[in-house]
Design a protein around this motif. Structure first.
Motif, PDB file in Angstrom:
ATOM      1  N   THR A 126       0.832  -1.201   0.000  1.00  0.00           N
ATOM      2  CA  THR A 126       0.000   0.000   0.000  1.00  0.00           C
ATOM      3  C   THR A 126       0.869   1.256   0.000  1.00  0.00           C
ATOM      4  O   THR A 126       1.704   1.454   0.880  1.00  0.00           O
ATOM      5  CB  THR A 126      -0.961   0.006   1.205  1.00  0.00           C
ATOM      6  OG1 THR A 126      -1.807  -1.145   1.115  1.00  0.00           O
ATOM      7  CG2 THR A 126      -1.824   1.256   1.211  1.00  0.00           C
ATOM      8  N   GLN A 129      -0.138   5.743  -4.230  1.00  0.00           N
ATOM      9  CA  GLN A 129      -0.531   5.424  -5.605  1.00  0.00           C
ATOM     10  C   GLN A 129      -1.302   4.106  -5.707  1.00  0.00           C
ATOM     11  O   GLN A 129      -2.170   3.954  -6.560  1.00  0.00           O
ATOM     12  CB  GLN A 129       0.704   5.341  -6.515  1.00  0.00           C
ATOM     13  CG  GLN A 129       1.458   6.640  -6.675  1.00  0.00           C
ATOM     14  CD  GLN A 129       2.326   7.004  -5.456  1.00  0.00           C
ATOM     15  OE1 GLN A 129       2.743   6.154  -4.691  1.00  0.00           O
ATOM     16  NE2 GLN A 129       2.566   8.293  -5.297  1.00  0.00           N
ATOM     17  N   SER A 130      -1.006   3.143  -4.851  1.00  0.00           N
ATOM     18  CA  SER A 130      -1.645   1.823  -4.956  1.00  0.00           C
ATOM     19  C   SER A 130      -2.837   1.649  -4.020  1.00  0.00           C
ATOM     20  O   SER A 130      -3.565   0.665  -4.125  1.00  0.00           O
ATOM     21  CB  SER A 130      -0.627   0.709  -4.666  1.00  0.00           C
ATOM     22  OG  SER A 130      -0.239   0.747  -3.299  1.00  0.00           O
ATOM     23  N   ARG A 131      -3.042   2.607  -3.110  1.00  0.00           N
ATOM     24  CA  ARG A 131      -4.090   2.468  -2.085  1.00  0.00           C
ATOM     25  C   ARG A 131      -5.470   2.169  -2.683  1.00  0.00           C
ATOM     26  O   ARG A 131      -6.233   1.372  -2.148  1.00  0.00           O
ATOM     27  CB  ARG A 131      -4.149   3.726  -1.213  1.00  0.00           C
ATOM     28  CG  ARG A 131      -5.148   3.612  -0.067  1.00  0.00           C
ATOM     29  CD  ARG A 131      -5.078   4.796   0.875  1.00  0.00           C
ATOM     30  NE  ARG A 131      -3.777   4.990   1.477  1.00  0.00           N
ATOM     31  CZ  ARG A 131      -3.339   4.323   2.553  1.00  0.00           C
ATOM     32  NH1 ARG A 131      -4.100   3.435   3.134  1.00  0.00           N
ATOM     33  NH2 ARG A 131      -2.129   4.569   3.042  1.00  0.00           N
ATOM     34  N   GLN A 132      -5.800   2.801  -3.792  1.00  0.00           N
ATOM     35  CA  GLN A 132      -7.121   2.575  -4.393  1.00  0.00           C
ATOM     36  C   GLN A 132      -7.306   1.095  -4.735  1.00  0.00           C
ATOM     37  O   GLN A 132      -8.399   0.559  -4.592  1.00  0.00           O
ATOM     38  CB  GLN A 132      -7.266   3.436  -5.650  1.00  0.00           C
ATOM     39  CG  GLN A 132      -8.651   3.362  -6.254  1.00  0.00           C
ATOM     40  CD  GLN A 132      -8.806   4.338  -7.418  1.00  0.00           C
ATOM     41  OE1 GLN A 132      -7.920   5.121  -7.726  1.00  0.00           O
ATOM     42  NE2 GLN A 132      -9.943   4.270  -8.069  1.00  0.00           N
ATOM     43  N   GLN A 133      -6.239   0.439  -5.169  1.00  0.00           N
ATOM     44  CA  GLN A 133      -6.332  -0.968  -5.530  1.00  0.00           C
ATOM     45  C   GLN A 133      -6.235  -1.883  -4.300  1.00  0.00           C
ATOM     46  O   GLN A 133      -6.992  -2.838  -4.175  1.00  0.00           O
ATOM     47  CB  GLN A 133      -5.224  -1.315  -6.528  1.00  0.00           C
ATOM     48  CG  GLN A 133      -5.410  -2.646  -7.197  1.00  0.00           C
ATOM     49  CD  GLN A 133      -4.344  -2.922  -8.250  1.00  0.00           C
ATOM     50  OE1 GLN A 133      -3.354  -2.214  -8.367  1.00  0.00           O
ATOM     51  NE2 GLN A 133      -4.543  -3.969  -9.008  1.00  0.00           N
ATOM     52  N   THR A 135      -6.990  -1.248  -1.255  1.00  0.00           N
ATOM     53  CA  THR A 135      -8.128  -1.096  -0.337  1.00  0.00           C
ATOM     54  C   THR A 135      -9.438  -0.926  -1.115  1.00  0.00           C
ATOM     55  O   THR A 135     -10.332  -0.216  -0.670  1.00  0.00           O
ATOM     56  CB  THR A 135      -7.920   0.092   0.628  1.00  0.00           C
ATOM     57  OG1 THR A 135      -7.867   1.301  -0.137  1.00  0.00           O
ATOM     58  CG2 THR A 135      -6.668  -0.072   1.456  1.00  0.00           C
ATOM     59  N   ALA A 136      -9.527  -1.609  -2.244  1.00  0.00           N
ATOM     60  CA  ALA A 136     -10.769  -1.585  -3.024  1.00  0.00           C
ATOM     61  C   ALA A 136     -11.894  -2.174  -2.178  1.00  0.00           C
ATOM     62  O   ALA A 136     -11.658  -2.944  -1.236  1.00  0.00           O
ATOM     63  CB  ALA A 136     -10.587  -2.381  -4.316  1.00  0.00           C
ATOM     64  N   CYS A 166      -7.355   1.619   5.801  1.00  0.00           N
ATOM     65  CA  CYS A 166      -8.650   1.992   5.219  1.00  0.00           C
ATOM     66  C   CYS A 166      -9.203   3.224   5.940  1.00  0.00           C
ATOM     67  O   CYS A 166      -8.999   3.385   7.140  1.00  0.00           O
ATOM     68  CB  CYS A 166      -9.650   0.848   5.370  1.00  0.00           C
ATOM     69  SG  CYS A 166      -9.083  -0.700   4.644  1.00  0.00           S
ATOM     70  N   GLN A 170     -14.493   4.153   3.880  1.00  0.00           N
ATOM     71  CA  GLN A 170     -14.378   2.875   3.161  1.00  0.00           C
ATOM     72  C   GLN A 170     -14.962   1.731   3.996  1.00  0.00           C
ATOM     73  O   GLN A 170     -15.680   0.879   3.474  1.00  0.00           O
ATOM     74  CB  GLN A 170     -12.906   2.543   2.863  1.00  0.00           C
ATOM     75  CG  GLN A 170     -12.279   3.338   1.762  1.00  0.00           C
ATOM     76  CD  GLN A 170     -10.808   2.993   1.636  1.00  0.00           C
ATOM     77  OE1 GLN A 170     -10.034   3.172   2.576  1.00  0.00           O
ATOM     78  NE2 GLN A 170     -10.429   2.511   0.462  1.00  0.00           N
TER      79      GLN A 170
END
Length: 190
Positions: A126, A129-133, A135-136, A166, A170
């Motif tokens: 995490t 830049q990768s948080r959206q993926q 913590t989808a 999160c 979320q």
């Protein structure tokens, strides 16, 4: 120890790791593959080996093994990735290789160690830049279910994920969605 002795030791380390990778690629024995992958995952624990493992494309090997049908190979591969992704260069490589999706798929494993390593790997991967993926919504939903597990290790790890990775929004969104659906990633067997 002299510089020459250190250089020889390092050369020996690289040659040994190369021999493991080569043996993994040529062996037909499922048992040998398991043993070799377990050894590579153990070597991934030591930062001294990171450069060699990158050079030998072991990160790709681990990523490829995440889609295997053999649960033990998947367990060792995700364990190896978990060991490697604390390093920024390795983390960046895994993220650029679209490694988050196969790690998320490991959350549905019936193997407890695979699931624990997958959750931990997602934490390590995490970044802003990768948080959206990582913590989808489906991942957050899964962590909510894991947080209710009778398995204390899993429930505690899932709670850390929810609290530290999160946002409250979320978690609430996943809670509301979970109330209306029975679909999701199954819990591993206790």
């Amino acid at each position: 120890m002299s510089q020459k002795q250190r250089d020889l030791l390092e050369l020996g380390r690289l040659e040994y790791l190369q021999a493991l990778v080569t043996e993994f690629q040529i062996t037909e024995s499922p048992e040998a593959k398991k043993q070799i992958l377990a050894n590579l995952a153990n070597f991934a624990y030591d930062p001294k080996n990171y450069e060699y493992l990158r050079q030998l494309q072991v990160l790709d090997l681990f990523l490829d093994m995440l889609t295997e049908d053999n649960e033990i190979l998947v367990e060792f591969a995700i364990g190896g990735l978990c060991n490697l992704c604390l390093d920024k260069t390795n983390k960046d490589y895994i993220l650029e290789a679209d490694g988050v999706a196969p790690v998320i798929n490991c959350l549905s494993s019936s193997n407890e160690e695979t699931v624990m390593s997958a959750v931990t790997t997602l934490m390590y991967l995490t970044t802003p830049q990768s948080r959206q993926q990582t913590t989808a919504l489906p991942v957050v939903e899964c962590m909510l279910r894991f947080s209710l597990s009778a398995n204390r290790r899993l429930s505690n790890l899932a709670r850390v994920f929810l609290e530290d990775y999160c946002s409250p929004v979320q978690v609430e969104e996943a809670r509301n969605l979970s109330k209306h659906t029975a679909v999701g990633i199954p819990l591993p067997k206790d």
